[in-house]
Scaffold this active site. Structure first.
Site, short mmCIF file in Angstrom:
data_model
loop_
_atom_site.label_atom_id
_atom_site.label_comp_id
_atom_site.label_asym_id
_atom_site.label_seq_id
_atom_site.Cartn_x
_atom_site.Cartn_y
_atom_site.Cartn_z
N ASP A 1 0.82 -1.21 0.00
CA ASP A 1 0.00 0.00 0.00
C ASP A 1 0.86 1.26 0.00
OD1 ASP A 1 -2.27 -1.56 0.09
OD2 ASP A 1 -2.42 -1.52 2.27
N TYR B 1 6.68 -10.45 6.22
CA TYR B 1 6.51 -9.03 6.50
C TYR B 1 7.07 -8.72 7.89
CZ TYR B 1 3.43 -7.96 2.54
OH TYR B 1 2.91 -7.74 1.29
#
Length: 571
Positions: A182, A244
């Site tokens: 994002d 992540y």
């Protein structure tokens, strides 16, 4: 994994038809044509001569020359009088139409453009890292937003790795990414698959294509290298898992204050909740001066600066850290994460995701702030999933909600989980274990020699980049903009019933359930109560204040639902 997006699918390449005037068949590069050929024109062939013409250098469906009179055409897939875009004027049956010839001729060179043999394109995996600050996300856009992929593609064009003919449309190069990050999200490693020229001419002083491309890219984006892949390689579908990292200041685990709306709500729903927290954390919060949320001329009120600076000196206690670790551990395994994304119901089969490994590392101090690193290794992730997972764990930790609350969120009840700031999210690297095993063992009849997609070759470079361009930028932005601190204040000052799931019982109460049935039940109860108090008139459409606040709190930004269904919003 979801089906590949339209932008990642290779368009069908038409087979050049015979030239009716010269009776020749242009030759094509086998590497370039991967789809079945189109039907050939019905032209009698007298002889065949070999002519080296790349299909991408030809003009498709060129209308044959006419004398003085313009000929009308009626071809397959065309509408009449409106370019095939709808109903045109009524067809005139008295007009005769002739099928046009498809002449394939080389593209005319522009003035000053040098000729020469075209360099071959090969499918590759591009390994990159980036700091996402100032960008509208990873995936290249067609509406002008600045993206990581857009800048990388532009640099490849300037470096000669993308031909001028393909420079105006990334779809011609079949661009796909392993993880779609994002806006504002960083990556130490990400992978882009595309077709490119692997050996373009390099200027003097550059030994590798990566060196040349990095000289064009901004410093916050790096190309680590690239490898040749099999023709069917797609970065998104070939990545079998992703790692992540989320970094949060340790003061994000401090409890809300006694006078904060969230603290007052907990006093009613969970008496004695502060006794379950670490003594050090409670005393630290109680020692805070009164907090003034008002801003003057868009600037932070000077009265608040002292508290910002005071919290930077907080160092998490062992009891709070252990409670946070217990909460994060609840995500391990396969669960229904419908409450941790947007636009997907409980019974959607795609909401079940497998979390392979989760680890909360010991806190580390960068500058004035102590940071806690959470590593999440999952098979795949949905839109906003990691930010909502971290948010839920942080909120539960600072409100003494038990670890049993997390499994409750995997059930059918619909709740609103706020998103944690994007500032702390970092893609460590996608993993290609299955693909690398396939090429190393040459499984499924693979003949060509190919190198594995291995970020480990660049581990030292990636670490140095993280420290300089991600960790340092993250620390600096928090010092200047107070992103995490403002997010905490927003949570603590919320008066919505949507956060009623934060309690010491580890349950989701009816007022926090945002599913359609629960909302209708609350609306009916409110209408019945109003009818009892005020009579039967004027109660239709009654809506409580709490209901309005829940709807406002539960709004996520608008997303492209078609892209969401295709899986483009995943990473």
């Amino acid at each position: 994994m979801a089906e590949a997006s339209d932008s990642s699918k290779r368009p069908r390449s038409p087979t050049p038809p015979l030239n009716a005037e010269n009776d020749v068949v242009p030759q094509t590069d086998a590497d370039e044509v991967q789809e079945p050929p189109s039907k050939k024109a019905h032209v009698e062939v007298k002889s065949v001569a070999k002519v080296e013409i790349d299909p991408e250098e030809a003009m498709f469906n060129l209308q044959s020359q006419s004398d003085d009179k313009k000929k009308k055409t009626w071809g397959r897939g065309q509408g009449y009088g409106n370019g095939g875009k709808g109903k045109g004027k009524e067809k005139d049956t008295n007009v005769k139409f002739e099928r046009r010839n498809n002449d394939w001729t080389p593209r005319e060179k522009k003035e000053g453009e040098e000729g020469g043999a075209r360099l071959p394109k090969r499918r590759c995996a591009l390994l990159v890292g980036y700091c996402g600050t100032g960008y509208s996300g990873m995936q290249i856009q067609t509406h002008g937003s600045r993206t990581i992929e857009g800048d990388v593609f532009e640099a490849l064009v300037k470096a000669g790795a993308i031909s001028a003919d393909n420079a105006n449309d990334h779809r011609k190069s079949d661009v796909a990414r392993a993880a779609r990050t994002d806006a504002g999200v960083h990556a130490a490693g990400n992978c882009i698959s595309l077709k490119m020229i692997v050996k373009p001419p390099l200027p003097e002083g550059f030994k590798t294509l990566a060196e040349y491309v990095n000289s064009i890219l901004p410093d916050q984006i790096r190309m680590w290298g690239f490898v040749r892949t099999v023709k069917s390689f797609n970065a998104r579908t070939a990545a079998d898992s992703r790692i992540y990292e989320y970094l949060l200041p340790s003061y994000c685990l401090l409890p809300p204050g006694r006078t904060d709306p969230l603290g007052k709500r907990l006093d009613k729903s969970s008496p004695g909740w502060r006794d379950l927290l670490g003594k050090e954390a409670v005393e630290f919060v109680d020692a805070a001066p009164s907090f003034d949320d008002e801003e003057e001329d868009g600037k932070i009120n000077p009265k608040n600066r002292g508290e910002f600076e005071r919290r930077r000196g907080w160092r998490v206690d062992s009891k709070t850290l252990e409670r946070f670790r217990d909460l994060i551990a609840q995500y391990k395994g396969t669960h229904n994460f419908h409450n941790f994304t947007v636009g997907k119901p409980f019974n959607d089969r795609t909401v079940k995701r497998f979390m392979i490994r989760l680890e909360v590392k010991d806190p580390q101090v960068y500058g004035d702030i102590e940071w806690i690193s959470v590593q999440i290794h999952g098979q795949s992730f949905m839109l906003h999933q990691i930010r909502k997972m971290i948010s839920m764990a942080m909120l539960a930790c600072r409100t003494a909600s038990p670890p049993s609350l997390i499994p409750e969120t995997f059930g059918p009840k619909r709740i609103h989980v706020p998103k944690a700031p994007p500032l702390g999210l970092l893609l460590e690297a996608p993993q290609f274990g299955v693909y690398n095993h396939r090429i190393s063992t040459k499984a499924n009849g693979l003949q060509d020699d190919r190198d594995p997609v291995n970020f480990g070759l660049y581990a030292e470079l990636m670490h140095d980049f993280k420290v300089k361009w991600i960790y340092e930028k993250l620390r600096q932005e928090e010092l200047e903009s107070h992103v995490f601190h403002k997010w905490m204040r927003q949570m603590d000052c919320s008066m919505s019933n949507g956060l009623a799931f934060l309690n010491t019982q580890g349950i989701i109460p009816p007022e926090a359930d945002l599913s359609k049935g629960a909302k209708e039940a609350r609306k009916a109860a409110a209408a019945a109560s109003a009818a009892k108090d005020n009579g039967e008139g004027g109660v239709e459409g009654a809506e409580t204040k709490e209901e309005v606040e829940e709807d406002m709190d539960s709004e996520d930004e608008e997303v492209d639902m078609e892209a969401l269904k295709r899986g483009d919003m995943e990473g």
